[in-house]
Write an enzyme that holds these catalytic residues in place. Structure first.
Site, PDB file in Angstrom:
ATOM      1  N   GLU A 174      47.044  77.548  87.786  1.00  0.00           N
ATOM      2  CA  GLU A 174      45.917  77.472  88.878  1.00  0.00           C
ATOM      3  C   GLU A 174      46.087  77.985  90.090  1.00  0.00           C
ATOM      4  O   GLU A 174      45.083  78.048  91.062  1.00  0.00           O
ATOM      5  CB  GLU A 174      45.371  75.903  89.006  1.00  0.00           C
ATOM      6  CG  GLU A 174      45.178  74.807  87.814  1.00  0.00           C
ATOM      7  CD  GLU A 174      43.853  75.185  87.211  1.00  0.00           C
ATOM      8  OE1 GLU A 174      42.904  75.168  88.173  1.00  0.00           O
ATOM      9  OE2 GLU A 174      43.855  75.051  85.970  1.00  0.00           O
ATOM     10  N   HIS A 250      44.511  69.311  92.037  1.00  0.00           N
ATOM     11  CA  HIS A 250      45.282  70.592  92.696  1.00  0.00           C
ATOM     12  C   HIS A 250      46.235  69.914  93.966  1.00  0.00           C
ATOM     13  O   HIS A 250      45.702  69.093  94.519  1.00  0.00           O
ATOM     14  CB  HIS A 250      44.432  71.717  93.297  1.00  0.00           C
ATOM     15  CG  HIS A 250      43.734  72.297  92.078  1.00  0.00           C
ATOM     16  ND1 HIS A 250      42.667  72.811  92.134  1.00  0.00           N
ATOM     17  CD2 HIS A 250      43.953  72.773  90.874  1.00  0.00           C
ATOM     18  CE1 HIS A 250      42.067  73.518  91.189  1.00  0.00           C
ATOM     19  NE2 HIS A 250      43.138  73.649  90.411  1.00  0.00           N
ATOM     20  N   CYS A 369      40.100  75.408  99.285  1.00  0.00           N
ATOM     21  CA  CYS A 369      39.817  75.898  97.979  1.00  0.00           C
ATOM     22  C   CYS A 369      39.011  77.324  98.068  1.00  0.00           C
ATOM     23  O   CYS A 369      39.055  78.182  96.960  1.00  0.00           O
ATOM     24  CB  CYS A 369      38.818  75.231  97.144  1.00  0.00           C
ATOM     25  SG  CYS A 369      39.547  73.426  96.978  1.00  0.00           S
TER      26      CYS A 369
HETATM   27  O1  SUG Z   1      38.156  73.603  89.417  1.00  0.00           O
HETATM   28  N1  SUG Z   1      35.191  72.632  90.679  1.00  0.00           N
HETATM   29  C1  SUG Z   1      36.462  73.258  90.928  1.00  0.00           C
HETATM   30  C2  SUG Z   1      36.820  72.982  92.306  1.00  0.00           C
HETATM   31  C3  SUG Z   1      38.082  73.844  92.528  1.00  0.00           C
HETATM   32  C4  SUG Z   1      38.858  73.339  93.781  1.00  0.00           C
HETATM   33  N2  SUG Z   1      39.694  74.301  94.167  1.00  0.00           N
HETATM   34  C5  SUG Z   1      40.987  73.991  94.665  1.00  0.00           C
HETATM   35  N3  SUG Z   1      41.352  72.660  94.783  1.00  0.00           N
HETATM   36  N4  SUG Z   1      41.724  74.971  94.982  1.00  0.00           N
HETATM   37  C6  SUG Z   1      37.488  72.851  90.038  1.00  0.00           C
HETATM   38  O2  SUG Z   1      37.490  71.705  89.567  1.00  0.00           O
HETATM   39  C7  SUG Z   1      33.152  72.139  89.406  1.00  0.00           C
HETATM   40  C8  SUG Z   1      32.296  72.772  88.608  1.00  0.00           C
HETATM   41  C9  SUG Z   1      30.982  71.919  88.266  1.00  0.00           C
HETATM   42  O3  SUG Z   1      31.194  70.699  87.769  1.00  0.00           O
HETATM   43  O4  SUG Z   1      29.958  72.340  88.163  1.00  0.00           O
HETATM   44  C10 SUG Z   1      34.365  72.907  89.626  1.00  0.00           C
HETATM   45  O5  SUG Z   1      34.816  73.706  88.743  1.00  0.00           O
END
Ligand code: SUG
Length: 445
Positions: A174, A250, A369
């Site tokens: 990730e 994460h 993020c």
């Molecule tokens: O991968 N949300 C992302 C959020 C990523 C956050 N990044 C870090 N923590 N670095 C994920 O879960 C949600 C999309 C949706 O539900 O439409 C989403 O992909």
């Protein structure tokens, strides 16, 4: 030679929506099917970039990916014109259609893992795009991420680009969301912390029971090898499976580091005492601040809803450290109290700035993020595509570009609209000119 950290934020794409795609990410699930505002989302992101430049930081921007991913929809058996593909997918597989429409590349902390030149054997900055295998919508990103990174860091003398790890959950990776670097100064070799959720090959190790562990130990080890890191400068840390089961999908949802500061929740890691001793040993001489936030003061639940740890700790040009927090931290009395009183007691962090990134937060993406950190020196910075660095001129052009091309309302029902495909392509085509990226999108060939 000067050394500093540059944050490359993901520009939110024109199809930003709430599809509830991320099992284990509480915000994504609870806002599933809400109406999004792509224009507001992109502008909130741009204002965050502007705020950092106003603090004296060098700020970069990474282009979004093309969505919908029609090539993937066709690969999955939908045929005919673009309109027909969308119509069929909306009817037969709406969840797949939504996945192919996700603007999730905006969270560039998941774009790649980056090791600065001071840490690597060949003295170059190394990039490995994350394969993001755990979520279908995110697994569509790595090839294009690699292309975007090459267009921004386009100089082999300074930058080394690796292919993403094999597309298999055994090597689930990730990116920087599970990677932190501690150092005395950005130009000196640091200690790279790789945080993983489970081992793919050793089932005797603890693993979460409810939600998936997206990052494996074996993926982290492969990245450290690819980047030519010295074992003496690397620590592999297992995330506490119990917090993954509470929505910490994460590590950057429960810990954040910068230079000689590591801010983390008491329950973030397994075997915390050992982990901290190992980090201290590898860090060597010099002051190292472990700021451990006890559960008695901040519950895991409050950490997950406020995103206290999904903050950015910045070293400002005058050497002070500042924390960039989402407004959700200010709105939560427990967290606000912690930030306004405890945090600034006896730690190098002397300022807290609150920014509104609510459109992103509703999908579980806070300030940290939205950015990919790259520690670099003057010479390396001079080799970066200058159009991808933020200044007043680029801010104005991007702001006008968003106003011209983005909708201010998007529901899941709108995803069947073929006009959205054309609008997005038109927007991205113009963006490649603003950011001088060349023809990187498949539709441009
Ligand atoms: O991968 N949300 C992302 C959020 C990523 C956050 N990044 C870090 N923590 N670095 C994920 O879960 C949600 C999309 C949706 O539900 O439409 C989403 O992909």
């Amino acid at each position: 030679m000067k050394h500093f950290e540059v944050n490359f934020d993901g520009l939110v794409g024109p199809t930003h929506n709430y599809a509830g795609l991320s099992y284990g990410n509480v915000a994504s699930q609870s806002n599933a099917h809400a109406i999004s505002n792509p224009q507001e989302a992109a502008k909130q992101g741009l204002l965050k970039m502007k705020a950092l430049t106003e603090l004296g930081m060098t700020q970069g921007v990474l282009a979004p990916q093309e969505r919908p991913d029609l090539a993937t929809l066709r690969r999955l058996g939908f045929t005919g014109s673009d309109g027909r593909v969308l119509e069929q997918a909306a009817k037969q597989a709406p969840a797949v259609l939504a996945a192919c429409y996700s603007a999730s590349s905006m969270w560039t902390a998941n774009a790649a893992t980056v090791s600065p030149s001071a840490d690597t054997q060949d003295g170059r900055i190394h990039f490995t795009p994350a394969n993001l295998t755990n979520k279908f919508h995110r697994s569509l990103e790595p090839d294009m991420t690699g292309r975007i990174l090459r267009a921004v860091f386009n100089n082999e003398r300074y930058f080394s680009h690796h292919r993403h790890l094999p597309d298999n959950d055994h090597f689930g990776d990730e990116g920087a969301a599970n990677h932190t670097r501690l150092c005395r100064a950005y130009g000196e070799a640091g200690v790279e912390l790789f945080v993983y959720g489970r081992s793919a090959f050793d089932h005797a190790r603890p693993a979460p029971q409810r939600y998936p562990a997206r990052q494996t130990l074996e993926a982290s080890q492969a990245i450290a090898r690819l980047h030519g890191l010295d074992d003496e400068n690397v620590v592999f840390i297992q995330q506490n499976p119990a917090v993954i089961d509470q929505g910490v999908f994460h590590n950057d949802v429960i810990a954040v580091g910068n230079q000689n500061v590591l801010l983390f929740h008491q329950q973030a890691f397994l075997n915390t005492a050992e982990v901290l001793a190992d980090i201290r040993h590898k860090f060597g001489e010099g002051e190292l601040h472990f700021i451990e936030v006890p559960t008695a003061e901040v519950s895991v639940r409050d950490a997950v809803t406020s995103y206290l740890f999904n903050t950015q700790i910045l070293t400002l040009p005058n050497g002070d450290m500042a924390l960039i927090a989402p407004t959700e931290c200010r709105d939560n009395p427990t967290i606000a109290h912690y930030l306004e009183t405890r945090l600034r007691n006896d730690t190098p962090i002397s300022q807290v700035h609150y920014l509104d990134v609510k459109q992103s937060m509703r999908n579980g993406g806070g300030p940290a993020c939205l950015r990919l950190r790259v520690a670099m020196n003057d010479e390396e910075l001079a080799a970066v595509n200058p159009a991808c660095l933020i200044n007043d001129r680029q801010l104005t052009r991007l702001d006008q570009w968003i106003t011209r091309h983005y909708r201010d309302r998007l529901s899941l029902d709108d995803l069947r609209d073929p006009a959205l495909v054309e609008e997005s392509r038109c927007a991205l085509d113009e963006l490649t000119q603003i950011l001088k990226l060349g023809a990187i999108y498949p539709f441009q060939r």
